[in-house]
Design an enzyme around this catalytic site. Structure first.
Site, mmCIF file in Angstrom:
data_model
loop_
_atom_site.group_PDB
_atom_site.id
_atom_site.type_symbol
_atom_site.label_atom_id
_atom_site.label_comp_id
_atom_site.label_asym_id
_atom_site.label_seq_id
_atom_site.Cartn_x
_atom_site.Cartn_y
_atom_site.Cartn_z
ATOM 1 C CG ASP A 177 26.698 -16.371 13.374
ATOM 2 O OD1 ASP A 177 25.633 -16.749 12.869
ATOM 3 O OD2 ASP A 177 27.812 -16.833 13.042
ATOM 4 C CD GLU A 342 23.194 -23.007 13.081
ATOM 5 O OE1 GLU A 342 24.080 -23.872 13.058
ATOM 6 O OE2 GLU A 342 22.981 -22.238 12.123
#
Ligand code: FUB
Length: 452
Positions: A177, A342
């Site tokens: 991420d 997401e």
């Protein structure tokens, strides 16, 4: 030969003179001090020389990475993606399960070795034991205050027998991420610390670079347990934004019970230390119906207005107030594009706004990135399709949860994203890499050429 103690005193400025030694991360080999020419080779101490075959050299090469159980220590990852760990007090290599016992068994903390420039490794979970060779096998033995034991447990950290050839991962070890951004002309990278079952890591680190190749590890910038009263796990997908000389770290946090929540921490520098700005969540887990409150991201427009985006399952967006730590809940919009899962990310180029996101589950090799364009930070959005996805011929899977950065003063752009660690990774063993992001003349994004 690498001067172990000196090298990373420079990397970790401020290290006290008598602190535990630091070990340079990245590809290394570890040579016995009392049997020069013999190196740690998986769970053995074997002879390795220039004439050794390629497999022997590869087996005697480790990547020194952030400790799987603690960032104060290290783990040693093999070229095949396995980790050196002890079991029954023998050293061997295994795949990371991410559970606490494995991570502890595979984490070793450095102490000064028997000769200058050498290092010994104590066990993270058996601190009275050290890695030592005995009968040319590696054991985790109780420390003995003898010259023989100290020599058997001391190693010189040398250049690797098999040098790194891939560009990625850009930071050694398991990090996902990535939020790649620029502050004051320097690149900063804020990732999720990975390798934990259930993505349960409690802390964030920061890295910085001038060239996207050589990175400085700034250590832990926020540790949920001690630093945040309402969360102690699931330190996921951070994002950092600046305003008026202060830096704001938007983060996800979990607790023993309840849904994930979003927080914001503040610091005077990009590398912290950050402190929880509110003492409570910025977005409560139960505040909005539908989706998880994770994956925050902030975009600041050229007029200075900042916007907060977040969400898994449902994508939300809202203008942030000037304090960067509050917003009007009544103004929150649902902006979920088709295919969205997401990892929202917004940027602007030549007057066009780009909303990007990740599709599918991060545990799927089909995790990928798609985007839309629009005339404002809040849309409306026109879906433009997938631009980043797996490349099986190169063994690259699970490419997603990205960020985009513009090289200062240029129209050169980069995309940072994670993938399953190559080789032997999966949805909780992910690594961070960076590739160029290129545009067509009409402003659409070209498919990312995914490289190792
Ligand atoms: O790293 C934990 C979670 O996995 C992130 O919040 C998601 O975006 C996915 O990458």
């Amino acid at each position: 030969m690498l001067p172990v103690l000196a090298v990373l005193a420079a990397v970790l400025p401020g290290t006290p003179a008598l602190a535990a030694p630091t070990v340079p991360t990245g590809a290394r080999s570890l040579e016995s001090v009392n049997y020069p020419g013999r190196y740690m080779r998986q769970g053995q101490l074997d002879p390795v020389s220039a004439s050794s075959d390629a497999q022997t050299k590869a087996d005697a090469t480790f990547t020194v990475v952030n400790g799987l159980a603690s960032p104060a220590c290290y783990s040693l990852q093999t070229k095949s993606g396995l980790f050196l760990r002890h079991r029954d007090f023998r050293l061997r290599v295994d795949a990371n399960t991410g559970d606490p016992m494995f991570r502890a068994d595979a984490t070793f903390c450095p102490v000064d070795g028997s000769v200058a420039g050498s290092v010994a490794f104590t066990s993270y979970n058996y601190p009275s034991r050290r890695i030592r060779h005995r009968d040319f096998a590696l054991w985790l033995d109780p420390f003995q205050d003898t010259a023989a034991f100290k020599a058997d447990s001391s190693f010189r950290v040398t250049a690797p027998w098999t040098p790194k050839t891939n560009k990625g991962p850009v930071i050694p070890g398991l990090f996902a991420d990535p939020h790649l951004t620029v502050f004051n002309g320097r690149y900063y990278l804020y990732p999720t610390t990975d390798g934990y079952a259930g993505w349960s890591s409690p802390y964030y680190k920061a890295f910085s670079s001038t060239d996207l190749v050589n990175w400085t590890d700034h250590g832990v910038i926020l540790d949920l347990g001690p630093d945040v009263a309402w969360a102690d796990n699931s330190a996921w997908a951070p994002a950092v934004a600046t305003r008026n000389g202060r830096y704001h770290l938007y983060f996800s946090g979990g607790a023993a019970t309840g849904a994930k929540q979003l927080g914001v921490a503040v610091a005077d520098t990009p590398t912290g230390p950050f402190r929880d700005a509110l003492g409570r969540p910025l977005v409560r887990g139960d505040q909005f119906s539908g989706g998880q409150a994770i994956d925050p991201m902030v975009f600041t427009d050229t007029d200075g207005q900042s916007y907060l985006y977040w969400g898994q399952g449902v994508a939300r967006a809202v203008r942030l107030n000037a304090d960067m730590t509050s917003f009007d809940p009544a103004q929150v919009r649902v902006v979920t594009p088709a295919g969205y899962n997401e990892g929202s990310f917004v940027f602007k180029r030549n007057g066009t706004y780009y909303l990007m996101w990740s599709e599918n589950d991060t545990r799927s090799e089909d995790y990928r990135v798609a985007y839309a364009t629009g005339p404002s930070p809040l849309g409306p959005w026109t879906n433009r399709g997938v631009v980043l996805q797996k490349r099986l011929d190169a063994g690259i899977k699970g490419t997603g949860h990205h960020s985009v950065v513009q090289a200062p003063g240029t129209d050169t752009w980069y995309i940072a994203y994670h993938r399953f660690a190559v080789p032997a990774g999966n949805g909780t063993n992910r690594e961070t890499t960076i590739d160029p992001l290129a545009f067509n003349a009409d402003g659409t994004i070209r498919p990312v050429v995914v490289s190792l």
